[in-house]
Design a protein around this motif. Structure first.
Motif, PDB file in Angstrom:
ATOM      1  N   ALA A 127       0.822  -1.209   0.000  1.00 16.79           N
ATOM      2  CA  ALA A 127       0.000   0.000   0.000  1.00 16.79           C
ATOM      3  C   ALA A 127       0.859   1.263   0.000  1.00 16.79           C
ATOM      4  CB  ALA A 127      -0.937   0.004   1.210  1.00 16.79           C
ATOM      5  N   LEU A 128       2.045   1.170   0.588  1.00 18.03           N
ATOM      6  CA  LEU A 128       2.963   2.312   0.622  1.00 18.03           C
ATOM      7  C   LEU A 128       3.795   2.439  -0.657  1.00 18.03           C
ATOM      8  CD1 LEU A 128       4.260   2.005   4.284  1.00 18.03           C
ATOM      9  CD2 LEU A 128       2.841   3.847   3.356  1.00 18.03           C
ATOM     10  N   GLY A 129       3.665   1.472  -1.571  1.00 18.77           N
ATOM     11  CA  GLY A 129       4.414   1.511  -2.823  1.00 18.77           C
ATOM     12  C   GLY A 129       5.813   0.968  -2.716  1.00 18.77           C
ATOM     13  N   ALA A 130       6.117   0.248  -1.637  1.00 26.40           N
ATOM     14  CA  ALA A 130       7.452  -0.338  -1.469  1.00 26.40           C
ATOM     15  C   ALA A 130       7.623  -1.540  -2.391  1.00 26.40           C
ATOM     16  CB  ALA A 130       7.665  -0.759  -0.018  1.00 26.40           C
ATOM     17  N   HIS A 131       8.870  -1.805  -2.732  1.00 29.37           N
ATOM     18  CA  HIS A 131       9.230  -2.991  -3.511  1.00 29.37           C
ATOM     19  C   HIS A 131       9.732  -4.031  -2.514  1.00 29.37           C
ATOM     20  CE1 HIS A 131      10.532  -5.159  -7.122  1.00 29.37           C
ATOM     21  NE2 HIS A 131      11.513  -5.595  -6.346  1.00 29.37           N
ATOM     22  N   THR A 132       9.067  -5.209  -2.467  1.00 27.52           N
ATOM     23  CA  THR A 132       9.404  -6.199  -1.457  1.00 27.52           C
ATOM     24  C   THR A 132      10.049  -7.452  -2.047  1.00 27.52           C
ATOM     25  OG1 THR A 132       7.131  -7.037  -1.562  1.00 27.52           O
ATOM     26  CG2 THR A 132       7.646  -5.435   0.178  1.00 27.52           C
ATOM     27  N   HIS A 133      11.038  -7.942  -1.287  1.00 29.51           N
ATOM     28  CA  HIS A 133      11.678  -9.231  -1.547  1.00 29.51           C
ATOM     29  C   HIS A 133      11.262 -10.141  -0.400  1.00 29.51           C
ATOM     30  CE1 HIS A 133      14.687  -7.951  -4.601  1.00 29.51           C
ATOM     31  NE2 HIS A 133      14.530  -6.776  -4.007  1.00 29.51           N
ATOM     32  N   LEU A 134      10.749 -11.317  -0.706  1.00 28.18           N
ATOM     33  CA  LEU A 134      10.251 -12.228   0.319  1.00 28.18           C
ATOM     34  C   LEU A 134      11.079 -13.501   0.382  1.00 28.18           C
ATOM     35  CD1 LEU A 134       8.028 -13.013   2.393  1.00 28.18           C
ATOM     36  CD2 LEU A 134       6.744 -13.967   0.449  1.00 28.18           C
ATOM     37  N   VAL A 135      11.425 -13.900   1.619  1.00 30.98           N
ATOM     38  CA  VAL A 135      12.058 -15.190   1.880  1.00 30.98           C
ATOM     39  C   VAL A 135      11.263 -15.847   3.004  1.00 30.98           C
ATOM     40  CG1 VAL A 135      14.160 -16.413   2.541  1.00 30.98           C
ATOM     41  CG2 VAL A 135      14.327 -14.247   1.281  1.00 30.98           C
ATOM     42  N   VAL A 136      10.744 -17.038   2.749  1.00 35.43           N
ATOM     43  CA  VAL A 136       9.945 -17.756   3.737  1.00 35.43           C
ATOM     44  C   VAL A 136      10.587 -19.107   3.999  1.00 35.43           C
ATOM     45  CG1 VAL A 136       7.650 -18.634   4.346  1.00 35.43           C
ATOM     46  CG2 VAL A 136       7.859 -16.683   2.804  1.00 35.43           C
ATOM     47  N   THR A 137      10.778 -19.438   5.268  1.00 34.84           N
ATOM     48  CA  THR A 137      11.322 -20.744   5.618  1.00 34.84           C
ATOM     49  C   THR A 137      10.227 -21.806   5.469  1.00 34.84           C
ATOM     50  OG1 THR A 137      10.735 -20.625   7.967  1.00 34.84           O
ATOM     51  CG2 THR A 137      12.875 -19.657   7.304  1.00 34.84           C
ATOM     52  N   PRO A 138      10.608 -23.078   5.334  1.00 35.56           N
ATOM     53  CA  PRO A 138       9.575 -24.128   5.288  1.00 35.56           C
ATOM     54  C   PRO A 138       8.654 -24.105   6.514  1.00 35.56           C
ATOM     55  CG  PRO A 138      11.668 -25.009   4.536  1.00 35.56           C
ATOM     56  CD  PRO A 138      11.952 -23.619   5.072  1.00 35.56           C
ATOM     57  N   ALA A 139       9.236 -23.880   7.690  1.00 39.56           N
ATOM     58  CA  ALA A 139       8.402 -23.799   8.898  1.00 39.56           C
ATOM     59  C   ALA A 139       7.510 -22.555   8.862  1.00 39.56           C
ATOM     60  CB  ALA A 139       9.278 -23.795  10.148  1.00 39.56           C
ATOM     61  N   GLY A 140       7.974 -21.499   8.213  1.00 38.33           N
ATOM     62  CA  GLY A 140       7.158 -20.301   8.044  1.00 38.33           C
ATOM     63  C   GLY A 140       5.930 -20.577   7.197  1.00 38.33           C
ATOM     64  N   VAL A 141       6.103 -21.398   6.160  1.00 35.67           N
ATOM     65  CA  VAL A 141       4.962 -21.783   5.316  1.00 35.67           C
ATOM     66  C   VAL A 141       3.976 -22.618   6.130  1.00 35.67           C
ATOM     67  CG1 VAL A 141       4.237 -23.113   3.296  1.00 35.67           C
ATOM     68  CG2 VAL A 141       6.265 -21.662   3.163  1.00 35.67           C
ATOM     69  N   LEU A 142       4.496 -23.602   6.880  1.00 33.39           N
ATOM     70  CA  LEU A 142       3.618 -24.436   7.705  1.00 33.39           C
ATOM     71  C   LEU A 142       2.834 -23.591   8.705  1.00 33.39           C
ATOM     72  CD1 LEU A 142       5.927 -27.496   8.492  1.00 33.39           C
ATOM     73  CD2 LEU A 142       3.869 -27.476   7.060  1.00 33.39           C
ATOM     74  N   ASN A 143       3.521 -22.643   9.314  1.00 34.45           N
ATOM     75  CA  ASN A 143       2.862 -21.807  10.304  1.00 34.45           C
ATOM     76  C   ASN A 143       1.813 -20.894   9.672  1.00 34.45           C
ATOM     77  OD1 ASN A 143       2.714 -21.203  13.107  1.00 34.45           O
ATOM     78  ND2 ASN A 143       3.530 -19.189  12.600  1.00 34.45           N
ATOM     79  N   ALA A 144       2.119 -20.311   8.517  1.00 33.04           N
ATOM     80  CA  ALA A 144       1.141 -19.462   7.827  1.00 33.04           C
ATOM     81  C   ALA A 144      -0.088 -20.270   7.432  1.00 33.04           C
ATOM     82  CB  ALA A 144       1.770 -18.812   6.600  1.00 33.04           C
ATOM     83  N   HIS A 145       0.135 -21.525   7.044  1.00 35.31           N
ATOM     84  CA  HIS A 145      -0.999 -22.389   6.700  1.00 35.31           C
ATOM     85  C   HIS A 145      -1.829 -22.697   7.950  1.00 35.31           C
ATOM     86  CE1 HIS A 145      -3.442 -25.350   4.700  1.00 35.31           C
ATOM     87  NE2 HIS A 145      -3.140 -26.216   5.661  1.00 35.31           N
ATOM     88  N   HIS A 146      -1.142 -23.036   9.041  1.00 31.77           N
ATOM     89  CA  HIS A 146      -1.849 -23.388  10.276  1.00 31.77           C
ATOM     90  C   HIS A 146      -2.600 -22.196  10.864  1.00 31.77           C
ATOM     91  CE1 HIS A 146      -2.747 -25.280  14.089  1.00 31.77           C
ATOM     92  NE2 HIS A 146      -2.191 -24.248  14.704  1.00 31.77           N
ATOM     93  N   GLU A 147      -1.957 -21.043  10.929  1.00 36.08           N
ATOM     94  CA  GLU A 147      -2.567 -19.877  11.577  1.00 36.08           C
ATOM     95  C   GLU A 147      -3.525 -19.099  10.681  1.00 36.08           C
ATOM     96  OE1 GLU A 147       1.052 -18.903  14.722  1.00 36.08           O
ATOM     97  OE2 GLU A 147       0.584 -17.442  13.169  1.00 36.08           O
ATOM     98  N   LEU A 148      -3.242 -19.082   9.365  1.00 35.75           N
ATOM     99  CA  LEU A 148      -4.014 -18.204   8.477  1.00 35.75           C
ATOM    100  C   LEU A 148      -4.645 -18.912   7.279  1.00 35.75           C
ATOM    101  CD1 LEU A 148      -1.368 -15.341   8.375  1.00 35.75           C
ATOM    102  CD2 LEU A 148      -3.429 -15.435   9.802  1.00 35.75           C
ATOM    103  N   GLY A 149      -4.332 -20.195   7.098  1.00 36.39           N
ATOM    104  CA  GLY A 149      -4.858 -20.917   5.944  1.00 36.39           C
ATOM    105  C   GLY A 149      -4.203 -20.518   4.633  1.00 36.39           C
ATOM    106  N   LEU A 150      -2.994 -19.971   4.691  1.00 31.05           N
ATOM    107  CA  LEU A 150      -2.295 -19.508   3.487  1.00 31.05           C
ATOM    108  C   LEU A 150      -1.247 -20.510   3.045  1.00 31.05           C
ATOM    109  CD1 LEU A 150      -1.761 -15.762   4.471  1.00 31.05           C
ATOM    110  CD2 LEU A 150      -3.510 -16.707   2.959  1.00 31.05           C
ATOM    111  N   SER A 151      -1.062 -20.622   1.736  1.00 32.33           N
ATOM    112  CA  SER A 151      -0.051 -21.498   1.143  1.00 32.33           C
ATOM    113  C   SER A 151       1.163 -20.662   0.736  1.00 32.33           C
ATOM    114  CB  SER A 151      -0.627 -22.190  -0.092  1.00 32.33           C
ATOM    115  OG  SER A 151      -0.901 -21.209  -1.096  1.00 32.33           O
ATOM    116  N   ARG A 152       2.223 -21.346   0.332  1.00 38.07           N
ATOM    117  CA  ARG A 152       3.398 -20.621  -0.181  1.00 38.07           C
ATOM    118  C   ARG A 152       3.018 -19.725  -1.360  1.00 38.07           C
ATOM    119  NH1 ARG A 152       8.799 -20.476   0.228  1.00 38.07           N
ATOM    120  NH2 ARG A 152       8.941 -22.296   1.583  1.00 38.07           N
ATOM    121  N   PRO A 153       2.259 -20.221  -2.359  1.00 37.70           N
ATOM    122  CA  PRO A 153       1.858 -19.315  -3.453  1.00 37.70           C
ATOM    123  C   PRO A 153       1.052 -18.108  -2.969  1.00 37.70           C
ATOM    124  CG  PRO A 153       1.546 -21.592  -4.126  1.00 37.70           C
ATOM    125  CD  PRO A 153       1.888 -21.621  -2.663  1.00 37.70           C
TER     126      PRO A 153
END
Length: 190
Positions: A30-56
Motif C-alpha cells: 500500500a505504501l508503494g514499497a518494492h518487497t523481496h520475500l524469503v519464507v522458511t519451510p516452517a514459516g509456510v507451515l505456520n502461515a498455513h496453520h494460523e491463516l490458511g495460506l499457502s506458499r503461493p
C-alpha cells in the motif's frame, strides 16, 4: 518500480505470528514499497496453520520471492540496493544465526548483509519467556545495529480486535524501518 520506492526484504519464519509478516507485506504494498520475500519451510507451515495460506498465497503478496536455499540471490549481496529488512515473525533459531554471523541460508545471509551495509534490520522475535541464550543473542544483534522488536501490543488505545492490535504493531514497524509513514495510535498523555 519507481526509483524512489523503498526496497524492503521481508522474512517469515516458523514462529507464531505469521499475521505480522502478512500484514506487513500488505502495508508495504500500500505504501508503494518494492518487497523481496524469503519464507522458511516452517514459516509456510505456520502461515498455513494460523491463516490458511499457502506458499503461493504468500508469494503473491511480494514483488520478488526467493527460495531459502538460493544463496546466490540478489539480496545476498551488499551491492544490491535495499533500504531495510524485517523478519516477522523471527524464531530464536534465526535470531541465533544472525547474532553469530551464521549465514547458511538466504534469510540469514540477507540479514548479515543488511547489518554489514549498516541498513535497518528489525527482528520481530517470538518466544516467551526468554532464556539467557535468547537475551544474549538479542544483545549481540542490538550491538551490531539491529532492532529487536517483540510484537508486544499497546493497550492504551483500547483495541477491540486482534486486527487492531496487529495493525498498530505493524504501523510501529513501518516507522522503525524508516521506509514509509507509519500511523500507529499515538499516546497523547493523560
Amino acid at each position: 518500480m519507481e526509483a524512489s520506492a523503498p526496497r524492503v526484504v521481508v522474512g517469515l519464519t516458523g514462529a507464531s505470528g505469521a499475521i505480522y509478516g502478512v500484514r506487513l507485506l500488505q502495508r508495504l504494498k500500500a505504501l508503494g514499497a518494492h518487497t523481496h520475500l524469503v519464507v522458511t519451510p516452517a514459516g509456510v507451515l505456520n502461515a498455513h496453520h494460523e491463516l490458511g495460506l499457502s506458499r503461493p498465497d504468500l508469494e503473491a503478496m511480494a514483488d520478488e520471492c526467493h527460495p531459502l536455499g538460493d544463496i546466490g540471490a540478489c539480496i545476498a549481496s551488499g551491492s544490491h540496493p535495499t533500504d531495510a529488512m524485517v523478519i516477522a515473525p523471527c524464531t530464536m533459531k534465526t535470531l541465533a544465526a544472525i547474532a553469530h554471523g551464521f549465514g547458511d541460508n538466504l534469510l540469514t545471509r540477507a540479514a548479515d548483509v543488511t547489518l554489514k551495509e549498516r541498513r535497518r534490520l528489525l527482528l520481530m522475535v517470538r518466544e516467551t519467556p526468554f532464556n539467557l541464550a535468547h537475551l544474549r543473542n538479542m544483545t549481540a544483534v542490538t550491538e551490531m545495529g539491529g532492532i529487536i522488536f517483540p510484537p508486544l501490543p499497546a493497550f492504551y488505545h483500547r483495541p477491540q480486535t486482534i486486527d487492531e492490535l496487529v495493525d498498530d504493531t505493524v504501523e510501529r514497524v513501518i516507522e522503525l524501518l524508516n521506509v514509509g509513514r507509519g500511523s500507529p495510535k499515538r499516546w497523547t498523555g493523560l
